[in-house]
Enzyme design. Structure first.
Site, PDB file in Angstrom:
ATOM      1  N   SER A 150      73.631   9.798  28.506  1.00 19.80           N
ATOM      2  CA  SER A 150      72.452   9.662  29.372  1.00 19.80           C
ATOM      3  C   SER A 150      71.208   9.345  28.561  1.00 19.80           C
ATOM      4  O   SER A 150      70.222   8.854  29.108  1.00 19.80           O
ATOM      5  CB  SER A 150      72.209  10.966  30.114  1.00 19.80           C
ATOM      6  OG  SER A 150      73.359  11.361  30.807  1.00 19.80           O
ATOM      7  N   HIS A 171      76.233   3.892  31.975  1.00 23.45           N
ATOM      8  CA  HIS A 171      75.798   5.227  32.392  1.00 23.45           C
ATOM      9  C   HIS A 171      76.043   5.500  33.877  1.00 23.45           C
ATOM     10  O   HIS A 171      75.399   4.915  34.746  1.00 23.45           O
ATOM     11  CB  HIS A 171      74.301   5.392  32.059  1.00 23.45           C
ATOM     12  CG  HIS A 171      73.789   6.757  32.368  1.00 23.45           C
ATOM     13  ND1 HIS A 171      72.583   6.979  32.987  1.00 23.45           N
ATOM     14  CD2 HIS A 171      74.340   7.978  32.150  1.00 23.45           C
ATOM     15  CE1 HIS A 171      72.417   8.285  33.132  1.00 23.45           C
ATOM     16  NE2 HIS A 171      73.459   8.898  32.635  1.00 23.45           N
ATOM     17  N   GLU A 183      74.134   2.362  35.283  1.00 24.13           N
ATOM     18  CA  GLU A 183      73.200   1.614  34.440  1.00 24.13           C
ATOM     19  C   GLU A 183      73.980   0.991  33.267  1.00 24.13           C
ATOM     20  O   GLU A 183      74.669   1.709  32.530  1.00 24.13           O
ATOM     21  CB  GLU A 183      72.106   2.541  33.908  1.00 24.13           C
ATOM     22  CG  GLU A 183      71.196   3.060  35.006  1.00 24.13           C
ATOM     23  CD  GLU A 183      70.255   4.172  34.526  1.00 24.13           C
ATOM     24  OE1 GLU A 183      69.087   4.171  34.941  1.00 24.13           O
ATOM     25  OE2 GLU A 183      70.686   5.045  33.750  1.00 24.13           O
ATOM     26  N   ASN A 222      66.901   8.559  34.669  1.00 19.89           N
ATOM     27  CA  ASN A 222      66.556   9.847  34.074  1.00 19.89           C
ATOM     28  C   ASN A 222      65.081   9.936  33.688  1.00 19.89           C
ATOM     29  O   ASN A 222      64.530  11.028  33.612  1.00 19.89           O
ATOM     30  CB  ASN A 222      67.461  10.147  32.878  1.00 19.89           C
ATOM     31  CG  ASN A 222      68.768  10.769  33.339  1.00 19.89           C
ATOM     32  OD1 ASN A 222      68.832  11.370  34.407  1.00 19.89           O
ATOM     33  ND2 ASN A 222      69.818  10.610  32.569  1.00 19.89           N
TER      34      ASN A 222
HETATM   35  N1  CAA Z   1      82.639  15.634  43.330  1.00 19.96           N
HETATM   36  C1  CAA Z   1      83.210  14.656  44.073  1.00 19.96           C
HETATM   37  N2  CAA Z   1      82.815  14.390  45.333  1.00 19.96           N
HETATM   38  C2  CAA Z   1      81.832  15.148  45.850  1.00 19.96           C
HETATM   39  C3  CAA Z   1      81.198  16.170  45.129  1.00 19.96           C
HETATM   40  C4  CAA Z   1      81.639  16.404  43.811  1.00 19.96           C
HETATM   41  N3  CAA Z   1      81.107  17.337  43.018  1.00 19.96           N
HETATM   42  N4  CAA Z   1      80.256  16.731  45.909  1.00 19.96           N
HETATM   43  C5  CAA Z   1      80.292  16.080  47.071  1.00 19.96           C
HETATM   44  N5  CAA Z   1      81.231  15.126  47.046  1.00 19.96           N
HETATM   45  C6  CAA Z   1      81.576  14.193  48.107  1.00 19.96           C
HETATM   46  C7  CAA Z   1      82.204  14.879  49.282  1.00 19.96           C
HETATM   47  O1  CAA Z   1      83.603  14.911  49.146  1.00 19.96           O
HETATM   48  C8  CAA Z   1      81.779  13.970  50.418  1.00 19.96           C
HETATM   49  O2  CAA Z   1      82.581  12.806  50.439  1.00 19.96           O
HETATM   50  P1  CAA Z   1      82.904  12.061  51.827  1.00 19.96           P
HETATM   51  O3  CAA Z   1      81.648  11.962  52.610  1.00 19.96           O
HETATM   52  O4  CAA Z   1      83.422  10.712  51.423  1.00 19.96           O
HETATM   53  O5  CAA Z   1      83.926  12.892  52.484  1.00 19.96           O
HETATM   54  C9  CAA Z   1      80.392  13.483  50.008  1.00 19.96           C
HETATM   55  O6  CAA Z   1      80.322  13.659  48.589  1.00 19.96           O
HETATM   56  C10 CAA Z   1      79.300  14.284  50.661  1.00 19.96           C
HETATM   57  O7  CAA Z   1      79.501  15.647  50.319  1.00 19.96           O
HETATM   58  P2  CAA Z   1      78.975  16.884  51.179  1.00 19.96           P
HETATM   59  O8  CAA Z   1      78.954  16.508  52.629  1.00 19.96           O
HETATM   60  O9  CAA Z   1      79.762  18.071  50.773  1.00 19.96           O
HETATM   61  O10 CAA Z   1      77.531  17.194  50.623  1.00 19.96           O
HETATM   62  P3  CAA Z   1      76.249  16.306  50.606  1.00 19.96           P
HETATM   63  O11 CAA Z   1      76.165  15.374  51.767  1.00 19.96           O
HETATM   64  O12 CAA Z   1      75.157  17.286  50.348  1.00 19.96           O
HETATM   65  O13 CAA Z   1      76.409  15.397  49.312  1.00 19.96           O
HETATM   66  C11 CAA Z   1      75.981  14.978  47.042  1.00 19.96           C
HETATM   67  C12 CAA Z   1      76.583  15.953  48.059  1.00 19.96           C
HETATM   68  C13 CAA Z   1      76.754  13.671  47.061  1.00 19.96           C
HETATM   69  C14 CAA Z   1      76.102  15.626  45.674  1.00 19.96           C
HETATM   70  C15 CAA Z   1      74.502  14.701  47.460  1.00 19.96           C
HETATM   71  O14 CAA Z   1      73.844  15.927  47.639  1.00 19.96           O
HETATM   72  C16 CAA Z   1      73.734  13.889  46.457  1.00 19.96           C
HETATM   73  O15 CAA Z   1      73.804  12.681  46.444  1.00 19.96           O
HETATM   74  N6  CAA Z   1      72.945  14.600  45.617  1.00 19.96           N
HETATM   75  C17 CAA Z   1      72.132  13.948  44.595  1.00 19.96           C
HETATM   76  C18 CAA Z   1      72.972  13.723  43.402  1.00 19.96           C
HETATM   77  C19 CAA Z   1      72.168  13.062  42.327  1.00 19.96           C
HETATM   78  O16 CAA Z   1      70.960  12.936  42.382  1.00 19.96           O
HETATM   79  N7  CAA Z   1      72.894  12.644  41.313  1.00 19.96           N
HETATM   80  C20 CAA Z   1      72.269  12.052  40.144  1.00 19.96           C
HETATM   81  C21 CAA Z   1      72.113  13.147  39.194  1.00 19.96           C
HETATM   82  S1  CAA Z   1      71.280  12.673  37.770  1.00 19.96           S
HETATM   83  C22 CAA Z   1      72.509  12.256  36.756  1.00 19.96           C
HETATM   84  O17 CAA Z   1      73.642  12.197  37.089  1.00 19.96           O
HETATM   85  C23 CAA Z   1      72.002  11.920  35.433  1.00 19.96           C
HETATM   86  C24 CAA Z   1      72.949  11.912  34.352  1.00 19.96           C
HETATM   87  O18 CAA Z   1      72.537  11.429  33.310  1.00 19.96           O
HETATM   88  C25 CAA Z   1      74.328  12.432  34.422  1.00 19.96           C
END
Ligand code: CAA
Length: 317
Positions: A150, A171, A183, A222
């Site tokens: 990241s 990324h 990315e 990020n």
């Molecule tokens: N692993 C795999 N799939 C997941 C999951 C996980 N940990 N959490 C949720 N899901 C899937 C669910 O299975 C569901 O899939 P379907 O709709 O296809 O059935 C879908 O995501 C939605 O899940 P939920 O209904 O349980 O929950 P939600 O609607 O609140 O979504 C979320 C959960 C996808 C995590 C959503 O809250 C989200 O997009 N959050 C923001 C995440 C974000 O900002 N990520 C970037 C982080 S920064 C980063 O990653 C930087 C880095 O450098 C690593």
């Protein structure tokens, strides 16, 4: 095929990449990407591996830690039937993905015939440099070596290899099975062909890649996230509002799917601490120094979902 010059736009690129996959892979020069090796089976690594296996690539996922490998395999065993039960995947897709994906603790076995290696190990520069030097000697000459780091740009790593033009940042975001953006960050050493191959690879995974033409700390996402996270921690530490109130404000007023504290729990408070501390040591800029709240959570191993407690509690993991 070049993503940025394709005359018919994104969808025709996606179709074209799928066609290539049906024909048995994607081109890397005169070679094809068929086999993918993921090094690091943690949070990011195993979900990237499964995404690639679901997209039809032959994937070997490797880790030095047996426990992490077992956990990754267990995730796949639990996750795939759940997707069938939910009607999101067919049994045939699940069977194909299972057949495409294997786990091993043997780096050499995982990397020796890969066309693309994606490193997703701990965010420590010296460990990554050592790994890339080893991969360079294990891999075929045409193999692309990508890092999912990241924060560590690939120009800090590429010089340990004899193939700097095939080294690039790739990324993904957490959770990698869900988040569409990837990315692709081109270093000064990265060839046009490598960057384009990785762009195409992302499309074939059903992701939307964005190309960064130059390296910059934190890439696009990020950097933006850090600004929100820092401000949120400042407001918390000042006692202006609690973490739940701040999360509520960000979700309801800014429309983010989750607030910064719930997100730190998802991505790992240990990572927030380690990355912040390393950047502070590197630059001396106090903006990066982990706040006392983050430091305390790090020491107490309250790292978020992965340890069952962060800003919120996760009694069921
Ligand atoms: N692993 C795999 N799939 C997941 C999951 C996980 N940990 N959490 C949720 N899901 C899937 C669910 O299975 C569901 O899939 P379907 O709709 O296809 O059935 C879908 O995501 C939605 O899940 P939920 O209904 O349980 O929950 P939600 O609607 O609140 O979504 C979320 C959960 C996808 C995590 C959503 O809250 C989200 O997009 N959050 C923001 C995440 C974000 O900002 N990520 C970037 C982080 S920064 C980063 O990653 C930087 C880095 O450098 C690593």
């Amino acid at each position: 095929m070049r993503v940025d010059t394709h005359p018919k736009g994104f969808f025709s690129i996606a179709e074209s990449v799928s066609e290539q996959l049906l024909l048995g892979g994607m081109n890397v020069g005169e070679h094809k990407i068929r086999k993918v090796c993921i090094v690091g089976a943690g949070n990011m690594g195993h979900q990237i591996a499964l995404s690639a296996a679901l997209a039809g690539f032959e994937v070997k996922c490797t880790d030095v830690n047996e426990e992490v490998l077992k956990k990754a395999e267990q995730f796949v065993i639990t996750y795939l039937p759940e997707r069938v039960a939910k009607g999101k995947l067919t049994q045939a897709q699940v069977d194909a993905a299972r057949a495409n994906l294997s786990f091993t603790n043997d780096l050499s076995e995982a990397a020796c015939d890969a066309d693309l290696v994606i490193e997703a190990i701990i965010e420590r520069l010296e460990i990554k440099r050592k790994l890339f030097a080893e991969l360079d000697s294990l891999c075929l000459p045409h193999t692309i070596l990508a890092t999912n780091s990241s924060y560590i740009v690939s120009s800090k790593i590429a010089d340990v290899t004899e193939r700097p033009e095939k080294v690039c940042n790739l990324h993904f975001f957490n959770p990698a099975l869900v988040m569409k953006l990837v990315e692709v960050v081109k270093g000064p050493h990265t060839s046009e062909e490598t960057a384009q191959t990785l762009m195409n690879f992302c499309v074939s995974l059903g992701k939307t890649p964005v190309l960064l033409k130059q390296e910059i700390y934190g890439f696009l996402v990020n950097r933006m996230l850090a600004a929100i996270k820092n401000e949120s921690i400042y407001l918390l530490d000042m006692g202006i509002a609690g973490h739940e109130e701040i999360d509520t404000a960000v979700t309801l007023a800014l429309g983010h799917p989750m607030g910064p504290f719930r997100l730190m729990d998802l991505t790992g408070i240990d990572l927030t601490y380690i990355v912040g501390l390393e950047r502070f040591q590197e630059t001396g800029d106090p903006i990066y120094r982990p706040s006392p709240t983050i430091a305390e959570k790090f020491v107490k191993k309250e790292w978020g979902r992965k340890t069952g407690k962060g800003f919120y509690d996760y009694p069921n993991g």
